[in-house]
Scaffold this motif. Structure first.
Motif, short mmCIF file in Angstrom:
data_model
loop_
_atom_site.label_atom_id
_atom_site.label_comp_id
_atom_site.label_asym_id
_atom_site.label_seq_id
_atom_site.Cartn_x
_atom_site.Cartn_y
_atom_site.Cartn_z
N ASP A 1 7.73 -8.69 11.91
CA ASP A 1 6.46 -9.80 11.79
C ASP A 1 7.02 -11.10 12.32
OD1 ASP A 1 4.89 -7.72 11.62
OD2 ASP A 1 4.38 -8.25 9.26
N PHE A 2 8.13 -11.26 11.85
CA PHE A 2 8.86 -12.57 12.33
C PHE A 2 9.10 -12.77 13.79
CE2 PHE A 2 12.42 -15.78 13.16
CZ PHE A 2 11.80 -16.76 12.69
N LYS A 3 9.52 -11.48 14.45
CA LYS A 3 9.59 -11.23 15.84
C LYS A 3 8.39 -11.50 16.77
CE LYS A 3 11.64 -10.55 19.86
NZ LYS A 3 11.58 -11.62 20.99
N LYS A 4 7.30 -10.96 16.09
CA LYS A 4 6.03 -10.83 16.70
C LYS A 4 5.57 -12.35 16.65
CE LYS A 4 4.92 -6.33 15.65
NZ LYS A 4 4.11 -5.59 14.58
N TRP A 5 5.73 -13.17 15.38
CA TRP A 5 5.22 -14.56 15.57
C TRP A 5 5.74 -15.57 16.32
CZ3 TRP A 5 7.98 -18.95 13.66
CH2 TRP A 5 7.39 -20.07 13.43
N ILE A 6 7.45 -15.24 16.56
CA ILE A 6 8.20 -15.95 17.53
C ILE A 6 7.65 -15.84 18.99
CG2 ILE A 6 10.14 -16.02 18.76
CD1 ILE A 6 11.14 -17.13 16.44
N ASP A 7 7.50 -14.46 19.30
CA ASP A 7 6.92 -14.31 20.59
C ASP A 7 5.27 -14.65 20.90
OD1 ASP A 7 9.01 -12.77 21.10
OD2 ASP A 7 8.18 -10.88 20.78
N ALA A 8 4.60 -14.84 19.78
CA ALA A 8 3.26 -15.28 19.77
C ALA A 8 3.16 -16.84 19.81
CB ALA A 8 2.19 -14.46 18.92
N GLU A 9 4.01 -17.40 18.99
CA GLU A 9 3.63 -18.71 18.75
C GLU A 9 4.76 -19.73 19.27
OE1 GLU A 9 0.97 -19.84 16.95
OE2 GLU A 9 0.55 -17.63 16.65
N LEU A 10 5.70 -19.26 19.73
CA LEU A 10 6.80 -20.05 20.12
C LEU A 10 7.28 -19.85 21.64
CD1 LEU A 10 9.21 -20.61 17.01
CD2 LEU A 10 7.13 -21.91 17.76
N ASP A 11 7.23 -18.56 21.86
CA ASP A 11 8.15 -18.11 23.13
C ASP A 11 7.20 -18.79 24.60
OD1 ASP A 11 10.06 -16.82 24.88
OD2 ASP A 11 8.59 -15.28 25.14
N HIS A 12 7.67 -19.54 25.20
CA HIS A 12 7.24 -20.08 26.44
C HIS A 12 5.76 -20.93 26.16
CE1 HIS A 12 9.68 -16.94 28.69
NE2 HIS A 12 9.59 -17.60 29.48
N ARG A 13 6.25 -21.81 25.30
CA ARG A 13 5.22 -22.77 24.71
C ARG A 13 5.87 -24.29 24.80
NH1 ARG A 13 0.30 -20.61 23.05
NH2 ARG A 13 0.55 -18.48 22.68
N LEU B 1 6.78 -27.17 22.47
CA LEU B 1 6.85 -26.96 20.88
C LEU B 1 6.15 -28.51 20.50
CD1 LEU B 1 10.78 -25.71 20.74
CD2 LEU B 1 8.23 -24.57 20.41
N ASN B 2 6.02 -29.30 21.26
CA ASN B 2 5.38 -30.60 20.70
C ASN B 2 4.10 -30.28 20.37
OD1 ASN B 2 7.83 -31.63 22.87
ND2 ASN B 2 7.17 -33.40 21.77
N ASP B 3 3.41 -29.44 21.19
CA ASP B 3 2.08 -28.86 20.75
C ASP B 3 1.94 -28.16 19.75
OD1 ASP B 3 1.22 -30.57 22.91
OD2 ASP B 3 1.47 -28.95 24.45
N VAL B 4 3.20 -27.22 19.47
CA VAL B 4 3.05 -26.20 18.25
C VAL B 4 3.18 -26.57 17.05
CG1 VAL B 4 4.23 -23.74 17.90
CG2 VAL B 4 3.66 -24.40 20.00
N ILE B 5 4.27 -27.63 16.82
CA ILE B 5 4.79 -27.75 15.54
C ILE B 5 4.11 -28.91 15.16
CG2 ILE B 5 6.78 -28.69 14.13
CD1 ILE B 5 8.59 -26.76 16.06
N PRO B 6 3.23 -28.86 14.06
CA PRO B 6 2.35 -29.97 13.83
C PRO B 6 3.05 -31.06 13.22
CG PRO B 6 2.30 -28.19 12.05
CD PRO B 6 3.09 -27.85 13.23
N ASP B 7 3.00 -32.47 13.66
CA ASP B 7 3.23 -33.68 12.96
C ASP B 7 4.82 -33.59 12.93
OD1 ASP B 7 0.58 -34.44 12.74
OD2 ASP B 7 0.47 -33.23 10.85
N CYS B 8 5.68 -33.22 14.12
CA CYS B 8 6.86 -32.99 13.96
C CYS B 8 7.66 -33.41 15.27
CB CYS B 8 7.21 -31.69 13.56
SG CYS B 8 9.05 -31.41 13.17
N ASN B 9 8.50 -34.24 15.30
CA ASN B 9 9.17 -34.24 16.38
C ASN B 9 10.40 -32.91 16.59
OD1 ASN B 9 10.34 -35.72 18.78
ND2 ASN B 9 12.06 -36.62 17.59
N PRO B 10 10.20 -32.14 17.62
CA PRO B 10 10.57 -30.72 17.60
C PRO B 10 12.10 -30.81 17.95
CG PRO B 10 9.33 -31.14 19.52
CD PRO B 10 9.21 -32.36 18.66
N SER B 11 12.97 -31.57 16.99
CA SER B 11 14.39 -31.49 17.38
C SER B 11 14.95 -30.05 16.67
CB SER B 11 14.97 -32.42 16.12
OG SER B 11 14.89 -32.43 14.98
N ALA B 12 16.04 -29.49 16.82
CA ALA B 12 16.41 -28.19 16.40
C ALA B 12 16.56 -28.45 14.73
CB ALA B 12 18.11 -27.95 16.79
#
Length: 120
Positions: free
Chosen positions: A60-72, A74-85
Motif C-alpha cells: 500500500d505504501f508503494k501504491k501511495w508513492i506511485d499515486a501521490e508522489l511519482d511524476h508530481r 512536490l511543492n504542490d503535493v506536500i502541504p505547507d512544507c518546503n520539500p527538502s529531503a
C-alpha cells in the motif's frame, strides 16, 4: 531489536524556497528519489511468523508513492512544507507511522551520494 528496511523509488520535481536566487535548488528541477522505510521491533513484538512486518504489507505504501508522489511537483503535493529531503522524510513518517507503528526511520535520497533521514 530487529530492523528491516525496504526501498521504493519515484521521480518528481521540486523547487526549494529560502535560498539565494542563484542557488541551483531554488530553480525548478527534478530527482529520481529513493525512499527507505525502516521498521523495528523487539523480539517479543515479532509476528508469529517471526517478522517485524511482512514486506508484502508495504504494498500500500508503494501504491501511495506511485499515486501521490511519482511524476508530481512536490511543492504542490506536500502541504505547507518546503520539500527538502529532510522535510519529506519527516512528512512521510508522519503520514505513515499511524498505519505502520513499527516505522523507526524514513530515509530519502535525491542523488546516489546524498541521504536525509528522519528518526524520531
Amino acid at each position: 531489536m530487529f530492523r528491516i528496511t525496504k526501498e521504493f523509488a519515484f521521480s518528481a520535481s521540486h523547487r526549494l524556497d529560502h535560498l539565494a536566487q542563484d542557488h541551483q535548488c531554488a530553480r525548478l528541477h527534478g530527482h529520481n528519489y529513493i525512499v527507505q522505510l525502516e521498521l523495528s521491533a523487539d523480539v517479543n513484538e515479532l509476528t508469529t511468523a517471526g517478522f517485524v512486518r511482512d514486506y508484502g504489507d508495504l504494498s500500500d505504501f508503494k501504491k501511495w508513492i506511485d499515486a501521490e508522489l511519482d511524476h508530481r511537483h512536490l511543492n504542490d503535493v506536500i502541504p505547507d512544507c518546503n520539500p527538502s529531503a529532510e522535510n519529506m522524510a519527516m512528512w512521510i513518517y508522519t503520514v505513515w507511522s499511524e498505519r505502520f507503528r513499527e516505522i523507526s526511520a524514513v530515509r530519502i535520497s535525491e542523488t546516489p551520494k546524498t541521504w536525509a533521514e528522519y528518526r524520531p
